[in-house]
Scaffold this motif. Sequence first.
Motif, PDB file in Angstrom:
ATOM      1  N   ILE A 103      25.743 -25.800 -10.268  1.00  0.00           N
ATOM      2  CA  ILE A 103      26.831 -25.315  -9.426  1.00  0.00           C
ATOM      3  C   ILE A 103      28.173 -25.883  -9.874  1.00  0.00           C
ATOM      4  CG2 ILE A 103      27.745 -25.319  -7.067  1.00  0.00           C
ATOM      5  CD1 ILE A 103      24.837 -25.281  -6.104  1.00  0.00           C
ATOM      6  N   SER A 104      28.195 -27.153 -10.274  1.00  0.00           N
ATOM      7  CA  SER A 104      29.442 -27.754 -10.772  1.00  0.00           C
ATOM      8  C   SER A 104      29.941 -27.022 -12.018  1.00  0.00           C
ATOM      9  CB  SER A 104      29.213 -29.237 -11.094  1.00  0.00           C
ATOM     10  OG  SER A 104      28.978 -29.979  -9.925  1.00  0.00           O
ATOM     11  N   THR A 105      29.015 -26.685 -12.918  1.00  0.00           N
ATOM     12  CA  THR A 105      29.405 -25.975 -14.135  1.00  0.00           C
ATOM     13  C   THR A 105      29.920 -24.581 -13.807  1.00  0.00           C
ATOM     14  OG1 THR A 105      27.647 -27.172 -15.278  1.00  0.00           O
ATOM     15  CG2 THR A 105      28.641 -25.336 -16.455  1.00  0.00           C
ATOM     16  N   GLY A 106      29.281 -23.911 -12.827  1.00  0.00           N
ATOM     17  CA  GLY A 106      29.755 -22.596 -12.416  1.00  0.00           C
ATOM     18  C   GLY A 106      31.151 -22.648 -11.827  1.00  0.00           C
ATOM     19  N   ALA A 107      31.408 -23.659 -10.986  1.00  0.00           N
ATOM     20  CA  ALA A 107      32.744 -23.824 -10.421  1.00  0.00           C
ATOM     21  C   ALA A 107      33.765 -24.129 -11.519  1.00  0.00           C
ATOM     22  CB  ALA A 107      32.737 -24.939  -9.383  1.00  0.00           C
ATOM     23  N   ALA A 108      33.352 -24.944 -12.495  1.00  0.00           N
ATOM     24  CA  ALA A 108      34.245 -25.278 -13.604  1.00  0.00           C
ATOM     25  C   ALA A 108      34.562 -24.036 -14.439  1.00  0.00           C
ATOM     26  CB  ALA A 108      33.602 -26.343 -14.488  1.00  0.00           C
ATOM     27  N   PHE A 109      33.577 -23.168 -14.629  1.00  0.00           N
ATOM     28  CA  PHE A 109      33.822 -21.927 -15.368  1.00  0.00           C
ATOM     29  C   PHE A 109      34.850 -21.060 -14.640  1.00  0.00           C
ATOM     30  CE2 PHE A 109      32.903 -17.387 -15.889  1.00  0.00           C
ATOM     31  CZ  PHE A 109      33.128 -17.249 -17.255  1.00  0.00           C
ATOM     32  N   GLY A 110      34.703 -20.929 -13.323  1.00  0.00           N
ATOM     33  CA  GLY A 110      35.659 -20.131 -12.558  1.00  0.00           C
ATOM     34  C   GLY A 110      37.070 -20.680 -12.646  1.00  0.00           C
ATOM     35  N   ALA A 111      37.207 -22.013 -12.518  1.00  0.00           N
ATOM     36  CA  ALA A 111      38.533 -22.621 -12.601  1.00  0.00           C
ATOM     37  C   ALA A 111      39.104 -22.525 -14.018  1.00  0.00           C
ATOM     38  CB  ALA A 111      38.468 -24.074 -12.165  1.00  0.00           C
ATOM     39  N   SER A 112      38.250 -22.698 -15.042  1.00  0.00           N
ATOM     40  CA  SER A 112      38.714 -22.580 -16.438  1.00  0.00           C
ATOM     41  C   SER A 112      39.185 -21.166 -16.734  1.00  0.00           C
ATOM     42  CB  SER A 112      37.585 -22.963 -17.399  1.00  0.00           C
ATOM     43  OG  SER A 112      37.186 -24.295 -17.213  1.00  0.00           O
ATOM     44  N   ALA A 173      28.267 -22.665 -22.619  1.00  0.00           N
ATOM     45  CA  ALA A 173      28.642 -21.868 -23.786  1.00  0.00           C
ATOM     46  C   ALA A 173      29.817 -20.954 -23.450  1.00  0.00           C
ATOM     47  CB  ALA A 173      27.441 -21.049 -24.260  1.00  0.00           C
ATOM     48  N   ALA A 174      29.812 -20.377 -22.242  1.00  0.00           N
ATOM     49  CA  ALA A 174      30.921 -19.518 -21.826  1.00  0.00           C
ATOM     50  C   ALA A 174      32.220 -20.308 -21.715  1.00  0.00           C
ATOM     51  CB  ALA A 174      30.588 -18.856 -20.488  1.00  0.00           C
ATOM     52  N   ILE A 175      32.129 -21.546 -21.216  1.00  0.00           N
ATOM     53  CA  ILE A 175      33.319 -22.401 -21.144  1.00  0.00           C
ATOM     54  C   ILE A 175      33.809 -22.723 -22.554  1.00  0.00           C
ATOM     55  CG2 ILE A 175      34.143 -24.699 -20.489  1.00  0.00           C
ATOM     56  CD1 ILE A 175      32.302 -24.519 -18.046  1.00  0.00           C
ATOM     57  N   GLY A 176      32.859 -22.936 -23.480  1.00  0.00           N
ATOM     58  CA  GLY A 176      33.241 -23.157 -24.879  1.00  0.00           C
ATOM     59  C   GLY A 176      34.018 -21.971 -25.446  1.00  0.00           C
ATOM     60  N   PHE A 177      33.623 -20.752 -25.077  1.00  0.00           N
ATOM     61  CA  PHE A 177      34.358 -19.561 -25.529  1.00  0.00           C
ATOM     62  C   PHE A 177      35.756 -19.525 -24.926  1.00  0.00           C
ATOM     63  CE2 PHE A 177      35.408 -14.995 -24.955  1.00  0.00           C
ATOM     64  CZ  PHE A 177      35.534 -14.664 -26.319  1.00  0.00           C
ATOM     65  N   LEU A 178      35.878 -19.922 -23.660  1.00  0.00           N
ATOM     66  CA  LEU A 178      37.197 -19.982 -23.026  1.00  0.00           C
ATOM     67  C   LEU A 178      38.081 -21.009 -23.728  1.00  0.00           C
ATOM     68  CD1 LEU A 178      36.332 -19.771 -19.201  1.00  0.00           C
ATOM     69  CD2 LEU A 178      37.188 -17.953 -20.694  1.00  0.00           C
ATOM     70  N   LYS A 179      37.487 -22.119 -24.136  1.00  0.00           N
ATOM     71  CA  LYS A 179      38.266 -23.128 -24.877  1.00  0.00           C
ATOM     72  C   LYS A 179      38.731 -22.574 -26.217  1.00  0.00           C
ATOM     73  CE  LYS A 179      35.156 -26.450 -24.436  1.00  0.00           C
ATOM     74  NZ  LYS A 179      34.522 -27.794 -24.521  1.00  0.00           N
ATOM     75  N   PHE A 180      37.884 -21.759 -26.836  1.00  0.00           N
ATOM     76  CA  PHE A 180      38.278 -21.114 -28.092  1.00  0.00           C
ATOM     77  C   PHE A 180      39.456 -20.174 -27.861  1.00  0.00           C
ATOM     78  CE2 PHE A 180      37.874 -17.237 -30.697  1.00  0.00           C
ATOM     79  CZ  PHE A 180      38.113 -17.779 -31.957  1.00  0.00           C
ATOM     80  N   LEU A 181      39.430 -19.425 -26.761  1.00  0.00           N
ATOM     81  CA  LEU A 181      40.526 -18.510 -26.456  1.00  0.00           C
ATOM     82  C   LEU A 181      41.812 -19.264 -26.136  1.00  0.00           C
ATOM     83  CD1 LEU A 181      38.738 -15.841 -24.204  1.00  0.00           C
ATOM     84  CD2 LEU A 181      39.372 -15.635 -26.622  1.00  0.00           C
ATOM     85  N   ALA A 182      41.672 -20.457 -25.565  1.00  0.00           N
ATOM     86  CA  ALA A 182      42.861 -21.227 -25.192  1.00  0.00           C
ATOM     87  C   ALA A 182      43.647 -21.705 -26.401  1.00  0.00           C
ATOM     88  CB  ALA A 182      42.453 -22.420 -24.333  1.00  0.00           C
ATOM     89  N   ILE A 189      42.089 -27.667 -20.830  1.00  0.00           N
ATOM     90  CA  ILE A 189      40.753 -27.385 -20.301  1.00  0.00           C
ATOM     91  C   ILE A 189      39.811 -28.547 -20.588  1.00  0.00           C
ATOM     92  CG2 ILE A 189      38.759 -25.856 -20.482  1.00  0.00           C
ATOM     93  CD1 ILE A 189      40.608 -23.573 -21.061  1.00  0.00           C
ATOM     94  N   ILE A 190      39.887 -29.105 -21.803  1.00  0.00           N
ATOM     95  CA  ILE A 190      38.965 -30.174 -22.190  1.00  0.00           C
ATOM     96  C   ILE A 190      39.129 -31.384 -21.271  1.00  0.00           C
ATOM     97  CG2 ILE A 190      38.416 -31.861 -23.983  1.00  0.00           C
ATOM     98  CD1 ILE A 190      38.992 -29.723 -26.049  1.00  0.00           C
ATOM     99  N   PHE A 191      40.373 -31.824 -21.077  1.00  0.00           N
ATOM    100  CA  PHE A 191      40.600 -33.005 -20.245  1.00  0.00           C
ATOM    101  C   PHE A 191      40.189 -32.730 -18.810  1.00  0.00           C
ATOM    102  CE2 PHE A 191      43.190 -36.022 -17.785  1.00  0.00           C
ATOM    103  CZ  PHE A 191      42.839 -37.196 -18.438  1.00  0.00           C
TER     104      PHE A 191
END
Length: 346
Positions: A103-112, A173-182, A189-191
């Motif tokens: 759930i924490s990762t899902g919330a982090a994905f939404g905020a990212s 992995a999806a958050i990693g893709f968002l970091k790539f787009l950033a 996002i990383i910090f």
Amino acid sequence: MRPAAASALWLPLTGLLVFGVCFSATLGFLDVSIPDVVAILWARLTGQPLPATIDPVAATVVADVRLPRILAAVLVGGMLGVSGAVFQAILLNPLADSYTLGISTGAAFGASLVIVLQIFGLMLPVGVSVPVFAFAGGVATLAVVLYLASGDRSLSSTSLILAGVIVSAILSAAIGFLKFLADEQVGIIIFWLMGSLAGATWPNIGLLAPVALFGTLVLLFHGRDLNIMATGDRAATSLGVQTVRLRTVLLATGTLLTSLAVSVSGIIGFVGLIVPHLLRHLVGPDNRRLIPLSFLTGGLLLLIADTITRAALPAEVPIGVLTALLGGPFFCILFKRRQRHGASDF
């Protein structure tokens, strides 16, 4: 049940938390005494002028920089501790918390996702969009985890945790893709994903405080029913507990607390795992005592961790890194102990 131990913890935990807030506010680049911190707080709350002996710069630093961060640490830690206690009680598994369920990762994905959308020029009100997207991400993750685990008709805790690990890996992995787009702004996002309370503000406190109070009261109100559910669904139903409805309410409330905590602090793991598990051995499994004590202990634990990263270390380390370094070995020990003794340690 150990009500005497629970009663004995209330006063020292509350006193330690109040002292910890005041003492933490004295630490930093500018030296401020505890009486000065109290005077600054009193002046801000009552609107009275500051005593002439207090430096106005120090007063601004304490009131506008340190205190929002300190209070955010208490509220975030408390919310994570309470949600962890409820998830463990629902699943009857000391390895369950919002972090292990994904759930924490899902919330982090939404905020990212909000951060990336803003980088690409989509203007959204940050104060509203980040918490809303974080909650949506947490709820969506919970729904997917429940769907994946529904193949096991008993909806066992093992199936739920395994489903949480799978969904969390996909979202990472999806958050990693968002970091790539950033691209060049990926550091934001990383910090944030490492967990940090450095950007906490009074508006964040205004958001966290009522939600923390509401969520904790809702969970505490259902504490007796949650105790009955531990005897099994059939026994709980015979005693008038609507188990399906209760699980839905408790899971949604725990997800709300976790998601809003993540929207302010980023991912801070293992607080919701360690705190309820240790308290359960001290005060017993009665959720009417465990839930409020988990809030106090979680808030105190995260306050100590944040104070260490902010004032004791030569360079600030993201608080999520510190809690993971401390909580990871604890999780391994707990896992091995559970393998040896089964579920009897819950």
